[in-house]
Design a protein around this motif. Structure first.
Motif, PDB file in Angstrom:
ATOM      1  N   LYS A 112      63.869  58.365   3.128  1.00 43.15           N
ATOM      2  CA  LYS A 112      64.781  58.926   4.128  1.00 43.15           C
ATOM      3  C   LYS A 112      66.152  58.283   3.945  1.00 43.15           C
ATOM      4  O   LYS A 112      66.254  57.066   3.832  1.00 43.15           O
ATOM      5  CB  LYS A 112      64.267  58.660   5.548  1.00 43.15           C
ATOM      6  CG  LYS A 112      63.008  59.437   5.895  1.00 43.15           C
ATOM      7  CD  LYS A 112      62.593  59.184   7.337  1.00 43.15           C
ATOM      8  CE  LYS A 112      61.352  60.007   7.694  1.00 43.15           C
ATOM      9  NZ  LYS A 112      60.935  59.782   9.105  1.00 43.15           N
ATOM     10  N   ASP A 127      63.138  52.550   8.679  1.00 40.38           N
ATOM     11  CA  ASP A 127      63.960  53.680   9.118  1.00 40.38           C
ATOM     12  C   ASP A 127      64.338  53.542  10.586  1.00 40.38           C
ATOM     13  O   ASP A 127      65.465  53.858  10.982  1.00 40.38           O
ATOM     14  CB  ASP A 127      63.214  54.999   8.888  1.00 40.38           C
ATOM     15  CG  ASP A 127      64.039  56.204   9.303  1.00 40.38           C
ATOM     16  OD1 ASP A 127      65.146  56.397   8.766  1.00 40.38           O
ATOM     17  OD2 ASP A 127      63.590  56.951  10.199  1.00 40.38           O
ATOM     18  N   ARG A 128      63.415  53.031  11.402  1.00 40.20           N
ATOM     19  CA  ARG A 128      63.696  52.857  12.834  1.00 40.20           C
ATOM     20  C   ARG A 128      64.804  51.824  13.048  1.00 40.20           C
ATOM     21  O   ARG A 128      65.686  52.009  13.884  1.00 40.20           O
ATOM     22  CB  ARG A 128      62.422  52.435  13.560  1.00 40.20           C
ATOM     23  CG  ARG A 128      62.534  52.447  15.089  1.00 40.20           C
ATOM     24  CD  ARG A 128      61.210  52.045  15.728  1.00 40.20           C
ATOM     25  NE  ARG A 128      60.134  52.889  15.240  1.00 40.20           N
ATOM     26  CZ  ARG A 128      58.949  52.419  14.859  1.00 40.20           C
ATOM     27  NH1 ARG A 128      58.688  51.119  14.895  1.00 40.20           N
ATOM     28  NH2 ARG A 128      58.020  53.254  14.437  1.00 40.20           N
ATOM     29  N   SER A 144      58.315  59.563   0.579  1.00 32.75           N
ATOM     30  CA  SER A 144      58.549  59.038   1.933  1.00 32.75           C
ATOM     31  C   SER A 144      60.005  58.632   2.170  1.00 32.75           C
ATOM     32  O   SER A 144      60.331  58.112   3.241  1.00 32.75           O
ATOM     33  CB  SER A 144      57.642  57.828   2.183  1.00 32.75           C
ATOM     34  OG  SER A 144      57.929  56.794   1.257  1.00 32.75           O
ATOM     35  N   GLN A 161      59.693  53.586   4.714  1.00 31.57           N
ATOM     36  CA  GLN A 161      58.616  53.493   5.714  1.00 31.57           C
ATOM     37  C   GLN A 161      59.248  53.458   7.102  1.00 31.57           C
ATOM     38  O   GLN A 161      60.426  53.137   7.264  1.00 31.57           O
ATOM     39  CB  GLN A 161      57.699  52.295   5.439  1.00 31.57           C
ATOM     40  CG  GLN A 161      58.396  51.001   5.098  1.00 31.57           C
ATOM     41  CD  GLN A 161      58.351  50.006   6.234  1.00 31.57           C
ATOM     42  OE1 GLN A 161      58.333  50.378   7.395  1.00 31.57           O
ATOM     43  NE2 GLN A 161      58.353  48.733   5.900  1.00 31.57           N
ATOM     44  N   SER A 162      58.444  53.804   8.086  1.00 31.09           N
ATOM     45  CA  SER A 162      58.958  54.085   9.430  1.00 31.09           C
ATOM     46  C   SER A 162      59.601  52.873  10.095  1.00 31.09           C
ATOM     47  O   SER A 162      60.573  53.012  10.849  1.00 31.09           O
ATOM     48  CB  SER A 162      57.832  54.624  10.321  1.00 31.09           C
ATOM     49  OG  SER A 162      56.772  53.687  10.420  1.00 31.09           O
TER      50      SER A 162
END
Length: 242
Positions: free
Chosen positions: A234, A178-179, A232, A174-175
């Motif tokens: 990454k 990842d951030r 999803s 999820q973003s």
């Protein structure tokens, strides 16, 4: 050759010391939530099954449940975690509806919470973007398990423990995660981390990483077809400098 050590990413320092590991040539973080945990309704992770609002990854070492968060956090704090951890557009409205409902009766089950969320999110917004409770449930799970702070501590420890030339690989789903990974890799690959407005470097920071994946590696269509939960994912990789 394999020594299992139960714990979370934030325990990495103590676990490696206890296992007498002098350093690591490779470290892999898989940030995915365990499918069996999600698939057992009684754990309270799913908005599609009625169960107590629990959401603890490790009930033996964590006493705070999602029900307690819902019952005790004030409206601004509820709105903050729904916005920050769930990136929920209707965070303030959902928090308002939760506070109003709990004044009438305790919100103790997943379906009770789903009912409140559906009432809070306008009908037009419910018709797109998946299940209206998805982001709220994600935010509560992250808050209950302190997932993002644990991840940051774990990444910092992992970078310290890497041997020169060793690599760290992180799979996020999820973003928000990842951030954190992207920003930490970028920070540790720079010699200066002073704010842009500072004319002369005063931080004394020295780069310790080389970023291997400038863009994250994502699953192929064939991989997603075989395992839809990988959609999803990454993957980011960095290497410890010599």
């Amino acid at each position: 050759n394999f020594i299992p050590c139960a714990g979370n990413f934030g325990d990495l320092d103590s676990k490696l010391i206890a296992a007498e590991v002098p350093g690591a040539d490779g470290i892999l973080f898989d940030l995915g939530v365990s499918s069996p945990q999600l698939d057992f309704p009684e754990r309270g992770f799913s908005y599609r099954e009625d169960a107590p609002l629990d959401m603890r990854m490790d009930p033996g070492n964590n006493t705070k449940t999602a029900a307690e968060v819902i019952a005790t956090y004030d409206e601004p704090d509820l709105a903050r975690i729904l916005s920050r951890y769930g990136e929920e557009r209707w965070a303030s409205r959902i928090a308002e509806f939760i506070v109003k409902r709990r004044a009438i009766e305790p919100i103790e089950t997943t379906f009770q919470l789903v009912e409140v969320i559906k009432a809070a999110v306008p009908a037009g917004a419910r018709r797109s973007g998946g299940h209206p409770a998805k982001r709220t449930f994600q935010a509560l799970r992250i808050e209950v398990n302190d997932e993002l702070d644990v991840l940051e501590r774990g990444l910092e420890a992992a970078i310290r423990w890497l041997n020169p030339g060793g690599r760290i690989a992180v799979l996020s789903y999820q973003s928000l995660e990842d951030r954190i990974v992207k920003e930490m890799f970028a920070r540790e690959a720079r010699d200066c981390i002073c704010p842009p407005e500072v004319p002369v470097c005063t931080c004394g920071h020295t780069s310790v990483l080389k970023v291997v994946t400038r863009k994250p590696v994502v699953p192929s269509a064939a991989e997603v077809a075989e395992n839809p939960r990988a959609k999803s994912a990454k993957l980011r990789v960095a290497e410890k400098k010599h």
